[in-house]
Structure formats: structure tokens, C-alpha cells
Write an enzyme that holds these catalytic residues in place. Structure first.
Site: not given
Length: 146
Positions: A63, A66-68, A71
Site C-alpha cells: 500500500v 501504491a500510495e507513492t 501520489s
């Protein structure tokens, strides 16, 4: 008058523009940014050092990767007059990984004026899907001097 698209920076240019590079968490996790563009952002991450007590890739590590990526995609879309702020993320974990590297690939689902959504697929070295995530970022005005 037609607005010219802003050229996408190289990975090196993008990282040089970030006050803390990839950031402390990504550095600790060994995330390496390989490719950035408006339609695809790619990075790798080692499984070693990012495991849970059973020796499997930690779901939170997937996660975080994925957020990196989502973003970064949102930030590229928002740049130069807005910044991306994460407001929602979810993930489905499909299979366990015990070693090697995983690769995350983010592709846009929606790129609007006030929000951007990216799907991120994390795969193992055999190309098997490990995790599917979706991240939505709100796009807000950049503070002067930021």
C-alpha cells in the site's frame, strides 16, 4: 489561446525538485523510481526488509508503494500550480511473496481539475499480480514558495 502541455520531467529532475527526494519511508523501504510520465509511473521495491512476521511481503508495504506511485502521478497532473494530497486509498492483496523484488505500475483512472485517481498494480518477478490498489488525491492550490 491553446495552453501548451507542461513537459514531463525525467526521474532525476523530478527527484531533484522534491525537498526530501523520495522521502524517508521510501528510502527505508528501498523504493526505486524507474519511470514517470503522465500515463505510467513505475517503481520497484525489495521484499526483504518489508515483510510481516510470517516472512511474507507486508500488505502495508504494498500500500505504501501504491500510495507513492499514485501520489507521484497526481502530483505530475497537478503541477505546477497545484499539489496532490491523498484522500483515499484501498488495496486488495491477491498473493503472497516471500522474496525478490516487486514492481508497481500506476496508471490514471481519472484526472480532473480537483482530483486525480490512479490504479496501481503490484506484481512479483514472474509478472503475477500481488496487489491491486486505487488511490485518489485532491488537487489543491500550491502555497507560495512551496
Amino acid at each position: 489561446m491553446t495552453e501548451r502541455p507542461t513537459p514531463t520531467p525525467s526521474v532525476e529532475e523530478f527527484l531533484a525538485a522534491m525537498p526530501e527526494g523520495m522521502g524517508g519511508l521510501n528510502d527505508k523501504m528501498g523504493v526505486e523510481l524507474l519511470e514517470i510520465g503522465p500515463d505510467r509511473i513505475v517503481a520497484t521495491m525489495p521484499v526483504a526488509g518489508n515483510t510481516q512476521p510470517y516472512g511474507l511481503l507486508h500488505g502495508g508495504a504494498s500500500v505504501a508503494l501504491a500510495e507513492t506511485l499514485g501520489s507521484i502521478g497526481s502530483a505530475l497532473h497537478a503541477w505546477p500550480d497545484r499539489v496532490a494530497v491523498g484522500v483515499d486509498i484501498n488495496a486488495t492483496h491477491h498473493r503472497a511473496v516471500r522474496g525478490g523484488m516487486v514492481t508497481g505500475v500506476a496508471t490514471p483512472v481519472h484526472r480532473g481539475r480537483s482530483s486525480a485517481t490512479f490504479e496501481v498494480v503490484v506484481s512479483d518477478e514472474q509478472g503475477r499480480r500481488v496487489c491491486t490498489s486505487r488511490i485518489t488525491c485532491m488537487l489543491v492550490s500550491a502555497a507560495p514558495g512551496s
